[in-house]
Design a protein around this motif. Structure first.
Motif, PDB file in Angstrom:
ATOM      1  N   TYR A 133       0.824  -1.202   0.000  1.00 55.20           N
ATOM      2  CA  TYR A 133       0.000   0.000   0.000  1.00 55.20           C
ATOM      3  C   TYR A 133       0.860   1.256   0.000  1.00 55.20           C
ATOM      4  N   THR A 134       0.394   2.267  -0.715  1.00 56.95           N
ATOM      5  CA  THR A 134       0.975   3.604  -0.641  1.00 56.95           C
ATOM      6  C   THR A 134      -0.105   4.541  -0.116  1.00 56.95           C
ATOM      7  N   ASP A 135      -0.952   5.065  -1.019  1.00 53.44           N
ATOM      8  CA  ASP A 135      -2.039   5.930  -0.575  1.00 53.44           C
ATOM      9  C   ASP A 135      -3.392   5.232  -0.762  1.00 53.44           C
ATOM     10  N   VAL A 136      -4.391   5.672   0.020  1.00 53.83           N
ATOM     11  CA  VAL A 136      -5.741   5.130  -0.057  1.00 53.83           C
ATOM     12  C   VAL A 136      -6.734   6.294  -0.020  1.00 53.83           C
ATOM     13  N   ASN A 137      -7.968   6.038  -0.471  1.00 52.93           N
ATOM     14  CA  ASN A 137      -8.987   7.085  -0.380  1.00 52.93           C
ATOM     15  C   ASN A 137      -9.438   7.262   1.070  1.00 52.93           C
ATOM     16  N   SER A 138     -10.066   8.383   1.358  1.00 53.11           N
ATOM     17  CA  SER A 138     -10.443   8.689   2.734  1.00 53.11           C
ATOM     18  C   SER A 138     -11.723   9.518   2.749  1.00 53.11           C
ATOM     19  N   TYR A 139     -12.700   9.091   3.582  1.00 51.76           N
ATOM     20  CA  TYR A 139     -14.003   9.761   3.650  1.00 51.76           C
ATOM     21  C   TYR A 139     -14.567   9.710   5.071  1.00 51.76           C
ATOM     22  N   HIS A 140     -13.886  10.289   6.050  1.00 48.66           N
ATOM     23  CA  HIS A 140     -14.420  10.211   7.413  1.00 48.66           C
ATOM     24  C   HIS A 140     -14.064  11.435   8.236  1.00 48.66           C
ATOM     25  N   ASN A 141     -14.994  11.810   9.133  1.00 48.56           N
ATOM     26  CA  ASN A 141     -14.808  12.946  10.040  1.00 48.56           C
ATOM     27  C   ASN A 141     -14.392  12.530  11.441  1.00 48.56           C
ATOM     28  N   PHE A 142     -14.540  11.239  11.754  1.00 46.99           N
ATOM     29  CA  PHE A 142     -14.151  10.720  13.061  1.00 46.99           C
ATOM     30  C   PHE A 142     -13.074   9.669  12.856  1.00 46.99           C
ATOM     31  N   ALA A 143     -12.236   9.502  13.870  1.00 40.70           N
ATOM     32  CA  ALA A 143     -11.073   8.632  13.690  1.00 40.70           C
ATOM     33  C   ALA A 143     -10.698   7.917  14.973  1.00 40.70           C
ATOM     34  N   ILE A 144      -9.926   6.853  14.788  1.00 38.43           N
ATOM     35  CA  ILE A 144      -9.291   6.117  15.872  1.00 38.43           C
ATOM     36  C   ILE A 144      -7.843   6.581  15.953  1.00 38.43           C
ATOM     37  N   THR A 145      -7.327   6.702  17.169  1.00 41.79           N
ATOM     38  CA  THR A 145      -5.908   6.981  17.370  1.00 41.79           C
ATOM     39  C   THR A 145      -5.327   5.893  18.279  1.00 41.79           C
ATOM     40  N   GLN A 146      -4.029   5.918  18.448  1.00 42.72           N
ATOM     41  CA  GLN A 146      -3.391   4.959  19.350  1.00 42.72           C
ATOM     42  C   GLN A 146      -3.990   5.058  20.752  1.00 42.72           C
ATOM     43  N   GLU A 147      -4.334   6.285  21.166  1.00 42.28           N
ATOM     44  CA  GLU A 147      -4.850   6.506  22.511  1.00 42.28           C
ATOM     45  C   GLU A 147      -6.295   6.048  22.674  1.00 42.28           C
ATOM     46  N   THR A 148      -7.044   5.945  21.577  1.00 37.21           N
ATOM     47  CA  THR A 148      -8.462   5.577  21.671  1.00 37.21           C
ATOM     48  C   THR A 148      -8.725   4.160  21.151  1.00 37.21           C
ATOM     49  N   LEU A 149      -7.667   3.384  20.954  1.00 39.76           N
ATOM     50  CA  LEU A 149      -7.789   2.027  20.416  1.00 39.76           C
ATOM     51  C   LEU A 149      -8.427   1.090  21.424  1.00 39.76           C
ATOM     52  N   GLY A 150      -9.332   0.226  20.938  1.00 39.32           N
ATOM     53  CA  GLY A 150     -10.018  -0.725  21.797  1.00 39.32           C
ATOM     54  C   GLY A 150      -9.122  -1.870  22.254  1.00 39.32           C
ATOM     55  N   GLU A 151      -9.583  -2.565  23.277  1.00 38.85           N
ATOM     56  CA  GLU A 151      -8.828  -3.688  23.847  1.00 38.85           C
ATOM     57  C   GLU A 151      -8.758  -4.853  22.868  1.00 38.85           C
ATOM     58  N   GLY A 152      -7.592  -5.463  22.770  1.00 38.34           N
ATOM     59  CA  GLY A 152      -7.412  -6.621  21.908  1.00 38.34           C
ATOM     60  C   GLY A 152      -7.154  -6.276  20.461  1.00 38.34           C
ATOM     61  N   LEU A 153      -7.087  -4.982  20.133  1.00 42.88           N
ATOM     62  CA  LEU A 153      -6.861  -4.552  18.757  1.00 42.88           C
ATOM     63  C   LEU A 153      -5.412  -4.119  18.559  1.00 42.88           C
ATOM     64  N   GLU A 154      -4.961  -4.237  17.331  1.00 44.37           N
ATOM     65  CA  GLU A 154      -3.595  -3.850  16.969  1.00 44.37           C
ATOM     66  C   GLU A 154      -3.649  -2.909  15.783  1.00 44.37           C
ATOM     67  N   VAL A 155      -2.887  -1.833  15.839  1.00 48.67           N
ATOM     68  CA  VAL A 155      -2.808  -0.888  14.723  1.00 48.67           C
ATOM     69  C   VAL A 155      -1.890  -1.449  13.645  1.00 48.67           C
ATOM     70  N   LEU A 156      -2.380  -1.439  12.404  1.00 46.70           N
ATOM     71  CA  LEU A 156      -1.586  -1.916  11.277  1.00 46.70           C
ATOM     72  C   LEU A 156      -0.985  -0.768  10.481  1.00 46.70           C
TER      73      LEU A 156
END
Length: 203
Positions: A133-156
């Motif tokens: 992957y290089t770039d991807v499209n994007s269409y959102h006003n709300f986001a997840i960050t490292q600080e708001t990541l749910g339990e058991g999830l991993e950032v890719l």
């Protein structure tokens, strides 16, 4: 043919006394070409006993559209879908708002962001590089960050401003992406490979 259950966005119809479920028709072709029978779900049956179980599905898509909390019926249906996926070890793909729902299901939260609507964003991280992957499209006003990541999830993958663009569950075969494969003129080979790997996976 394997089956994939798809949650849909829910919207009122101007000038008519009704609400409708709907989805981008391009999604159906993507999954049909991957060997799955796409089955859109009715959000009004969120409380119907055995509705999800009756399909004996092989995979689940938590779809895009709507903000979380806008239509509680849809939210509750998607919670039930994730409960079912957890119990039966079923692969889940979450797209955009679906990724936000996956994060909330795992105890995470969202933050408001700017500059991520109708743009292209560069993905950063080893996972994105290894997947091609290089770039991807994007269409959102709300986001997840490292600080708001749910339990058991991993950032890719993230963007330069720290917005999370791809997550996975550490135990279950669940993948969340904050872009829309169906909005590309042709399904990118990177997305095709990613979805094929996910839907062939089991715990």
């Amino acid at each position: 043919m394997k089956k994939i259950l798809i949650s849909q966005r829910r919207d009122p119809v101007p000038g008519r006394d009704e609400e409708r479920d709907g989805m981008d028709v391009r999604l159906a072709k993507i999954f049909f070409d991957l060997g799955y029978l796409p089955i859109p779900l009715c959000s009004e049956l969120y409380e119907a006993e055995n509705y999800i179980e009756a399909f004996q599905t092989d995979a689940i898509l938590i779809n895009s559209g709507n903000d979380i909390g806008e239509y509680p019926q849809r939210d509750q249906l998607e919670v039930r879908l994730l409960d079912y996926a957890k119990t039966h070890s079923i692969p889940v793909l979450a797209i955009c708002r679906g990724t936000q729902m996956l994060n909330q299901y795992c105890g995470g939260s969202l933050v408001s962001v700017t500059g991520h609507v109708a743009t292209r964003q560069t993905l950063q991280g080893e996972w994105a590089k290894n997947q091609g992957y290089t770039d991807v499209n994007s269409y959102h006003n709300f986001a997840i960050t490292q600080e708001t990541l749910g339990e058991g999830l991993e950032v890719l993958a993230c963007t330069q401003d720290g917005v999370v663009k791809a997550i996975k569950h550490k135990r279950f075969p669940w993948l969340g992406i904050m872009w829309h494969p169906e909005r590309e003129a042709n399904l990118p080979e990177t997305d095709k490979k990613l979805l094929s790997e996910l839907f062939n996976s089991r715990i």
